[in-house]
Motif scaffolding. Structure first.
Motif, PDB file in Angstrom:
ATOM      1  N   PRO A  63      17.873   4.708 -33.298  1.00 21.74           N
ATOM      2  CA  PRO A  63      18.489   5.055 -32.010  1.00 21.74           C
ATOM      3  C   PRO A  63      18.615   3.837 -31.106  1.00 21.74           C
ATOM      4  O   PRO A  63      17.932   2.819 -31.298  1.00 21.74           O
ATOM      5  CB  PRO A  63      17.514   6.080 -31.427  1.00 21.74           C
ATOM      6  N   ASP A  64      19.471   3.944 -30.135  1.00 21.44           N
ATOM      7  CA  ASP A  64      19.656   2.904 -29.144  1.00 21.44           C
ATOM      8  C   ASP A  64      18.361   2.712 -28.353  1.00 21.44           C
ATOM      9  O   ASP A  64      17.660   3.666 -28.037  1.00 21.44           O
ATOM     10  CB  ASP A  64      20.805   3.299 -28.203  1.00 21.44           C
ATOM     11  N   LEU A  65      18.033   1.454 -28.014  1.00 20.21           N
ATOM     12  CA  LEU A  65      16.783   1.157 -27.321  1.00 20.21           C
ATOM     13  C   LEU A  65      16.694   1.878 -25.974  1.00 20.21           C
ATOM     14  O   LEU A  65      15.652   2.425 -25.619  1.00 20.21           O
ATOM     15  CB  LEU A  65      16.639  -0.353 -27.125  1.00 20.21           C
ATOM     16  N   ASP A  66      17.790   1.877 -25.225  1.00 23.77           N
ATOM     17  CA  ASP A  66      17.779   2.561 -23.925  1.00 23.77           C
ATOM     18  C   ASP A  66      17.563   4.063 -24.103  1.00 23.77           C
ATOM     19  O   ASP A  66      16.867   4.699 -23.310  1.00 23.77           O
ATOM     20  CB  ASP A  66      19.091   2.306 -23.175  1.00 23.77           C
ATOM     21  N   GLU A  67      18.162   4.609 -25.152  1.00 27.71           N
ATOM     22  CA  GLU A  67      17.973   6.030 -25.434  1.00 27.71           C
ATOM     23  C   GLU A  67      16.511   6.333 -25.759  1.00 27.71           C
ATOM     24  O   GLU A  67      15.966   7.356 -25.327  1.00 27.71           O
ATOM     25  CB  GLU A  67      18.866   6.442 -26.606  1.00 27.71           C
ATOM     26  N   MET A  68      15.876   5.440 -26.492  1.00 21.46           N
ATOM     27  CA  MET A  68      14.463   5.614 -26.816  1.00 21.46           C
ATOM     28  C   MET A  68      13.608   5.604 -25.550  1.00 21.46           C
ATOM     29  O   MET A  68      12.682   6.405 -25.400  1.00 21.46           O
ATOM     30  CB  MET A  68      14.004   4.525 -27.781  1.00 21.46           C
ATOM     31  N   LYS A  69      13.924   4.697 -24.640  1.00 15.10           N
ATOM     32  CA  LYS A  69      13.170   4.626 -23.381  1.00 15.10           C
ATOM     33  C   LYS A  69      13.353   5.902 -22.561  1.00 15.10           C
ATOM     34  O   LYS A  69      12.401   6.422 -21.969  1.00 15.10           O
ATOM     35  CB  LYS A  69      13.621   3.408 -22.573  1.00 15.10           C
ATOM     36  N   GLN A  70      14.580   6.400 -22.528  1.00 15.41           N
ATOM     37  CA  GLN A  70      14.853   7.636 -21.790  1.00 15.41           C
ATOM     38  C   GLN A  70      14.086   8.820 -22.374  1.00 15.41           C
ATOM     39  O   GLN A  70      13.667   9.723 -21.636  1.00 15.41           O
ATOM     40  CB  GLN A  70      16.351   7.924 -21.794  1.00 15.41           C
ATOM     41  N   LYS A  71      13.889   8.807 -23.675  1.00 17.64           N
ATOM     42  CA  LYS A  71      13.163   9.895 -24.341  1.00 17.64           C
ATOM     43  C   LYS A  71      11.653   9.724 -24.241  1.00 17.64           C
ATOM     44  O   LYS A  71      10.891  10.587 -24.686  1.00 17.64           O
ATOM     45  CB  LYS A  71      13.560   9.949 -25.824  1.00 17.64           C
ATOM     46  N   GLY A  72      11.201   8.620 -23.654  1.00 19.52           N
ATOM     47  CA  GLY A  72       9.771   8.395 -23.520  1.00 19.52           C
ATOM     48  C   GLY A  72       9.100   7.922 -24.795  1.00 19.52           C
ATOM     49  O   GLY A  72       7.874   8.017 -24.943  1.00 19.52           O
ATOM     50  N   ILE A  73       9.892   7.400 -25.744  1.00 17.98           N
ATOM     51  CA  ILE A  73       9.330   6.900 -26.997  1.00 17.98           C
ATOM     52  C   ILE A  73       8.738   5.514 -26.765  1.00 17.98           C
ATOM     53  O   ILE A  73       9.352   4.660 -26.144  1.00 17.98           O
ATOM     54  CB  ILE A  73      10.411   6.841 -28.091  1.00 17.98           C
ATOM     55  N   ARG A  74       7.529   5.295 -27.256  1.00 15.82           N
ATOM     56  CA  ARG A  74       6.888   4.005 -27.072  1.00 15.82           C
ATOM     57  C   ARG A  74       6.341   3.494 -28.395  1.00 15.82           C
ATOM     58  O   ARG A  74       6.040   4.266 -29.298  1.00 15.82           O
ATOM     59  CB  ARG A  74       5.751   4.094 -26.051  1.00 15.82           C
ATOM     60  N   ALA A  75       6.261   2.184 -28.510  1.00 17.38           N
ATOM     61  CA  ALA A  75       5.711   1.554 -29.705  1.00 17.38           C
ATOM     62  C   ALA A  75       4.365   0.932 -29.366  1.00 17.38           C
ATOM     63  O   ALA A  75       4.173   0.409 -28.260  1.00 17.38           O
ATOM     64  CB  ALA A  75       6.664   0.490 -30.228  1.00 17.38           C
ATOM     65  N   ILE A  76       3.424   0.979 -30.314  1.00 24.95           N
ATOM     66  CA  ILE A  76       2.142   0.338 -30.090  1.00 24.95           C
ATOM     67  C   ILE A  76       1.826  -0.594 -31.262  1.00 24.95           C
ATOM     68  O   ILE A  76       2.323  -0.418 -32.366  1.00 24.95           O
ATOM     69  CB  ILE A  76       0.997   1.351 -29.916  1.00 24.95           C
ATOM     70  N   PHE A  77       0.990  -1.565 -30.987  1.00 25.65           N
ATOM     71  CA  PHE A  77       0.521  -2.535 -31.970  1.00 25.65           C
ATOM     72  C   PHE A  77      -0.939  -2.195 -32.253  1.00 25.65           C
ATOM     73  O   PHE A  77      -1.824  -2.449 -31.436  1.00 25.65           O
ATOM     74  CB  PHE A  77       0.667  -3.942 -31.389  1.00 25.65           C
ATOM     75  N   LEU A  78      -1.194  -1.580 -33.399  1.00 28.57           N
ATOM     76  CA  LEU A  78      -2.522  -1.040 -33.674  1.00 28.57           C
ATOM     77  C   LEU A  78      -3.607  -2.104 -33.644  1.00 28.57           C
ATOM     78  O   LEU A  78      -4.742  -1.839 -33.217  1.00 28.57           O
ATOM     79  CB  LEU A  78      -2.533  -0.316 -35.024  1.00 28.57           C
ATOM     80  N   GLN A  79      -3.284  -3.310 -34.072  1.00 26.30           N
ATOM     81  CA  GLN A  79      -4.289  -4.371 -34.094  1.00 26.30           C
ATOM     82  C   GLN A  79      -4.866  -4.646 -32.705  1.00 26.30           C
ATOM     83  O   GLN A  79      -6.014  -5.087 -32.572  1.00 26.30           O
ATOM     84  CB  GLN A  79      -3.684  -5.647 -34.676  1.00 26.30           C
ATOM     85  N   TYR A  80      -4.083  -4.362 -31.661  1.00 27.38           N
ATOM     86  CA  TYR A  80      -4.561  -4.557 -30.296  1.00 27.38           C
ATOM     87  C   TYR A  80      -5.703  -3.601 -29.969  1.00 27.38           C
ATOM     88  O   TYR A  80      -6.619  -3.947 -29.209  1.00 27.38           O
ATOM     89  CB  TYR A  80      -3.401  -4.342 -29.316  1.00 27.38           C
TER      90      TYR A  80
END
Length: 295
Positions: free
Chosen positions: A139-156
């Protein structure tokens, strides 16, 4: 060409940074872990997982997170961690590499056997329409932000994360590695799902003066499994190696001859770091771990 004073990372790595004492930022980050409040980070991760579960329930979704997987040690660790430690129901996405190895296919199948659902991204299959690919589209990045989708880096968030722990953890859960290969043919045990990466790492070595053996040695130094002097032997023995079998695999895939392959590769060799010997083999001008003045 300068080396980190603590590990064996050279400054020929693109975008690498050193502090005023000549220590790379990867080593500095490893040192900073001792002062991290890992309990606070894990609680933050639990809250993220809690919100993901609530959001999935509200939307009527079956899955509560998505994880990109290859079936290797890191993605297997992430998979089991998400399920067993965070209580999430993940959907896995796997982009099948060209010429996937038997080991790679075994490891993907292993995730299925562990009870996970996997979608494979496919390309060039006759009879597959654009509509069929809807759920496989990014999906489009802006669309992902609007949907509240977030990415995490597990190592953090995960204090447990390390190269060796992830490998031991995953082997105990069924993954296979390149244990039958001679390191003089492959240079390292990782990159399980594609044989093409072995030639790739040889090219990287000839271009930048380090390959994956250096990368692995640096991980081991930072995590206390090897001293810098012991790691020198490992890097000198294996870095940049690629057996004839894997050269042939790369040539067959590209549809070119071995002569054509090396003609192209030779054009990208860093001549400030390597010279050709009397047998036509590229040899390093530098010594691993010792700063080298490029003329």
């Amino acid at each position: 060409m300068k080396y980190c004073k603590k590990c064996l990372q050279p400054d020929t790595r693109p975008n690498i940074l050193f502090d005023e004492h000549g220590v790379c930022y990867a080593c500095l980050y490893e040192e900073s872990k001792a002062s991290i409040d890992w309990d606070a980070r894990f609680n933050e991760l639990l809250n993220i997982a809690k919100n993901a579960k609530a959001e999935a329930k509200k939307r009527g979704n079956i899955y509560e997170c998505v994880i990109g997987v290859s079936g290797g040690k890191d993605s297997t660790f992430q998979a089991v961690y998400a399920k067993e430690k965070l209580g999430l129901r993940p959907l896995f996405i796997n982009c099948v590499p060209d010429e996937i190895t038997q080991i790679g296919q075994h490891n993907i199948d292993n995730l299925n056997k562990l009870g996970f659902d996997i979608k494979e991204l496919i390309d060039g299959i006759d009879g597959v329409s654009e509509d069929d690919m809807y759920f496989y589209s990014m999906p489009d990045l802006d669309e992902m932000k609007q949907k509240g989708i977030r990415a995490i880096f597990l190592q953090y968030y995960a204090k447990e994360w390390s190269q060796v722990l992830n490998a031991d953890f995953s082997i105990a859960r069924g993954i296979k590695g390149r244990m039958d290969d001679d390191l003089h043919d492959i240079g390292r045990f990782t990159a399980l799902d594609s044989d093409l990466q072995i030639a790739n790492q040889m090219i990287k070595y000839l271009k930048f003066g380090f390959g994956f053996a250096t990368d692995e040695a640096c991980y081991d130094i930072r995590e206390g499994r090897l001293g810098r002097e012991d790691a020198l032997w490992y890097v000198n023995e294996y870095d940049g190696l690629c057996g004839e079998k894997y050269i042939k695999i790369a040539c067959d895939y590209l549809g070119i001859s071995k002569d054509e392959f090396f003609r192209v590769v030779d054009g990208f060799v860093n001549k400030d770091l390597f010279y050709k010997d009397e047998n036509g083999k590229w040899k390093p001008k530098f010594k691993v771990g010792q700063d080298f003045n490029i003329n």
